[in-house]
Scaffold this motif. Structure first.
Motif, PDB file in Angstrom:
ATOM      1  N   UNK A   3       0.827  -1.208   0.000  1.00  0.00           N
ATOM      2  CA  UNK A   3       0.000   0.000   0.000  1.00  0.00           C
ATOM      3  C   UNK A   3       0.863   1.260   0.000  1.00  0.00           C
ATOM      4  N   UNK A   4       2.207   1.102   0.216  1.00  0.00           N
ATOM      5  CA  UNK A   4       3.108   2.242   0.191  1.00  0.00           C
ATOM      6  C   UNK A   4       3.501   2.625  -1.230  1.00  0.00           C
ATOM      7  N   UNK A   5       3.099   1.834  -2.196  1.00  0.00           N
ATOM      8  CA  UNK A   5       3.451   2.078  -3.597  1.00  0.00           C
ATOM      9  C   UNK A   5       2.158   2.161  -4.400  1.00  0.00           C
ATOM     10  N   UNK A  29       3.358   7.716 -10.416  1.00  0.00           N
ATOM     11  CA  UNK A  29       3.820   6.673  -9.506  1.00  0.00           C
ATOM     12  C   UNK A  29       4.258   7.307  -8.196  1.00  0.00           C
ATOM     13  N   UNK A  30       3.764   6.743  -7.092  1.00  0.00           N
ATOM     14  CA  UNK A  30       4.049   7.246  -5.745  1.00  0.00           C
ATOM     15  C   UNK A  30       4.624   6.122  -4.902  1.00  0.00           C
ATOM     16  N   UNK A  31       5.678   6.427  -4.149  1.00  0.00           N
ATOM     17  CA  UNK A  31       6.259   5.446  -3.241  1.00  0.00           C
ATOM     18  C   UNK A  31       6.580   6.116  -1.914  1.00  0.00           C
ATOM     19  N   UNK A  32       6.050   5.545  -0.844  1.00  0.00           N
ATOM     20  CA  UNK A  32       6.254   6.085   0.500  1.00  0.00           C
ATOM     21  C   UNK A  32       5.911   7.567   0.578  1.00  0.00           C
ATOM     22  N   UNK A 367       8.430  14.639  -9.804  1.00  0.00           N
ATOM     23  CA  UNK A 367       9.189  13.634  -9.064  1.00  0.00           C
ATOM     24  C   UNK A 367      10.019  14.246  -7.944  1.00  0.00           C
ATOM     25  N   UNK A 368      10.035  13.552  -6.802  1.00  0.00           N
ATOM     26  CA  UNK A 368      10.702  13.906  -5.555  1.00  0.00           C
ATOM     27  C   UNK A 368       9.875  14.835  -4.674  1.00  0.00           C
ATOM     28  N   UNK A 369       8.738  15.324  -5.185  1.00  0.00           N
ATOM     29  CA  UNK A 369       7.840  16.101  -4.333  1.00  0.00           C
ATOM     30  C   UNK A 369       6.885  15.170  -3.598  1.00  0.00           C
ATOM     31  N   UNK A 370       6.287  15.691  -2.534  1.00  0.00           N
ATOM     32  CA  UNK A 370       5.289  14.955  -1.769  1.00  0.00           C
ATOM     33  C   UNK A 370       4.045  14.704  -2.638  1.00  0.00           C
ATOM     34  N   UNK A 371       3.430  13.544  -2.412  1.00  0.00           N
ATOM     35  CA  UNK A 371       2.271  13.151  -3.220  1.00  0.00           C
ATOM     36  C   UNK A 371       0.989  13.743  -2.647  1.00  0.00           C
ATOM     37  N   UNK A 408       0.507  13.517   1.127  1.00  0.00           N
ATOM     38  CA  UNK A 408       1.712  12.700   1.314  1.00  0.00           C
ATOM     39  C   UNK A 408       1.417  11.225   1.032  1.00  0.00           C
ATOM     40  N   UNK A 409       0.606  10.983   0.008  1.00  0.00           N
ATOM     41  CA  UNK A 409       0.295   9.633  -0.416  1.00  0.00           C
ATOM     42  C   UNK A 409      -0.775   8.932   0.383  1.00  0.00           C
ATOM     43  N   UNK A 410      -1.279   9.563   1.439  1.00  0.00           N
ATOM     44  CA  UNK A 410      -2.333   8.972   2.257  1.00  0.00           C
ATOM     45  C   UNK A 410      -3.700   9.481   1.811  1.00  0.00           C
ATOM     46  N   UNK A 411      -4.631   8.573   1.593  1.00  0.00           N
ATOM     47  CA  UNK A 411      -5.973   8.964   1.166  1.00  0.00           C
ATOM     48  C   UNK A 411      -6.715   9.622   2.324  1.00  0.00           C
ATOM     49  N   UNK A 412      -7.155  10.854   2.130  1.00  0.00           N
ATOM     50  CA  UNK A 412      -7.976  11.540   3.125  1.00  0.00           C
ATOM     51  C   UNK A 412      -9.396  11.773   2.605  1.00  0.00           C
TER      52      UNK A 412
END
Length: 455
Positions: A3-5, A29-32, A367-371, A408-412
């Motif tokens: 789920x981190x990817x 593509x998002x990782x961590x 790329x390299x920015x927060x998701x 930051x990649x977390x679904x809110x």
């Protein structure tokens, strides 16, 4: 499958990065929690897939100035003047806030922001009547899961304004040590400063030195015409040697051309709130005047006591006001406005990030920015058929189109619903907070008082 990817597929990517641009049927593509790649076909098979068919994939909006704690008194002043606003919000209302009112205001206000696709907001928090109020404000932001800049301000009492002789509360040092020992968290600290003129000049110097000693940014209201009197806030700052690239100037509606030149020459940023500026009579939004000096402003909601709490209204208001200001008697020949719909989307995303010193972290799908990513459902009656995706965002979309939001990649927010949120309980707390604040302030409407008594 981790789920981190994550990989966002089949959406129309609006990156707000000029090197990437817009990509039909694009992928992210998002990782961590970090964006790894953006393109057409990334060939990824080992990630959780987020199907963005029928959606625009875009960076989250950045609101650079919101008094978030006002959420419990939403709409108390739907049509007022600036003088009236200060009399009610600082005079009749502010002193009646309990810490729990600040918490629910910041929590629910942040959820509102997320619901509308705002992934970052600067909470201009001048409700720090006690340390408990400050703690509650920070906790409310944290509980909502939004990215935020907590701008610590002064208490609400009148002695803190009108050429005040009171230095900014030293409790900000405790807040810094307790919550913000690192600047790498989802929530960071700034100073919500009073302009010299709202405080006296020695206090202003103290406050700017305090912020710089703490290593935090400064956000300050300037150039608002109150009771018909112009105050040279920015010139005062320049005379005191306070100006610098660590300061964001809010409104600037009544600032002179020379003062705007000073903002530009010292590397400052600007935050405009065009809806409220025209509603309350702050003055004309200075969007074009700033742009002409190389200062590309950010956008803010400001106050939900009078303003809808989403960025679509701000973008459209900024766009049409600046364009009609360029009107000529022969528009077909000489109408040359400085602003386009793409500009205001930049104001609401990447320029907002830069104004918060987060341009290397958020504001674009790079790329390299927060998701911090928003999925905007454009397979909808108010947006179909789509011709220009950026025009669709700015001109036609509203909060009903915000399908999903990631910080930051977390679904809110997912599939049109806020994640892990008990809205019934939240609404009950908002009602109770509204009744307490407005009843003690002598402003509770009869229908709300009757409803409260019945319960």
């Amino acid at each position: 499958m981790s789920s981190q990817r994550l990989v966002f597929r089949n959406g129309f990517v609006v990156s707000m990065d000029p090197d990437i641009g817009e990509i039909a049927n694009g992928e992210v593509l998002v990782e961590d929690g970090v964006i790894v790649d953006v393109g057409s076909d990334l060939g990824v098979s080992d990630a959780e897939e987020i199907d963005a068919t029928g959606m625009i994939v875009m960076p989250g909006f950045v609101d650079t100035h919101r008094h978030t704690r006002q959420t419990p008194v939403r709409g108390v002043l739907p049509s007022c003047t600036l003088d009236n606003y200060f009399a009610v919000m600082l005079g009749s209302v502010g002193g009646h806030y309990r810490p729990e009112d600040v918490h629910i205001g910041n929590y629910a206000g942040s959820l509102e922001a997320i619901n509308g696709g705002v992934t970052t907001l600067l909470d201009w928090s001048h409700i720090n009547n006690t340390p408990d109020h400050s703690d509650a404000a920070v906790q409310g932001l944290k509980d909502a899961g939004i990215r935020a800049i907590y701008a610590h301000g002064v208490p609400t009492g009148g002695e803190w304004w009108s050429f005040s002789e009171l230095d900014h509360p030293e409790d900000i040092r405790r807040v810094r040590d307790t919550y913000f020992s690192s600047d790498d968290g989802l929530i960071t600290l700034a100073l919500a400063a009073r302009a010299p003129g709202n405080s006296n000049f020695e206090v202003a110097k103290h406050d700017w030195e305090l912020a710089r000693d703490l290593g935090i940014r400064i956000s300050v209201h300037v150039g608002m015409r109150l009771t018909g009197v112009h105050v040279n806030h920015v010139k005062n700052m320049d005379d005191l040697g306070l100006m610098g690239p660590d300061t964001t100037y809010i409104h600037c509606t009544d600032s002179t051309d020379d003062e705007l030149d000073l903002i530009a020459s010292t590397g400052g940023s600007a935050s405009i709130a065009p809806y409220v500026e025209m509603l309350m009579g702050h003055g004309p939004p200075p969007t074009g005047r700033l742009i002409n000096r190389g200062v590309r402003p950010s956008l803010s909601v400001d106050v939900v006591s009078s303003v809808p709490g989403e960025m679509f209204t701000q973008m459209r208001t900024a766009l049409v006001y600046e364009r009609i200001g360029a009107h000529t008697d022969t528009p077909d020949e000489a109408f040359a406005p400085t602003l386009s719909y793409r500009d205001v989307l930049e104001f609401a995303t990447i320029e907002g990030a830069r104004a918060c010193a987060l341009g290397d972290k958020v504001g674009s799908l790079t790329p390299k920015k927060q998701a911090d990513i928003v999925l905007l459902n454009v397979n909808a009656i108010n947006t179909m058929p789509m011709v220009d995706p950026i025009g669709t965002i700015v001109v036609f979309s509203d909060t009903s189109n915000v399908d999903s939001v990631f910080v930051a990649g977390q679904a809110v927010k997912r599939n049109g619903e806020l994640v892990d949120t008990d809205l019934r309980k939240t609404f009950e707390k908002l009602d109770e907070s509204r009744d307490h604040i407005l009843r003690d302030g002598g402003l509770l409407p009869d229908w709300a008082a009757a409803q409260s008594a019945a319960v």
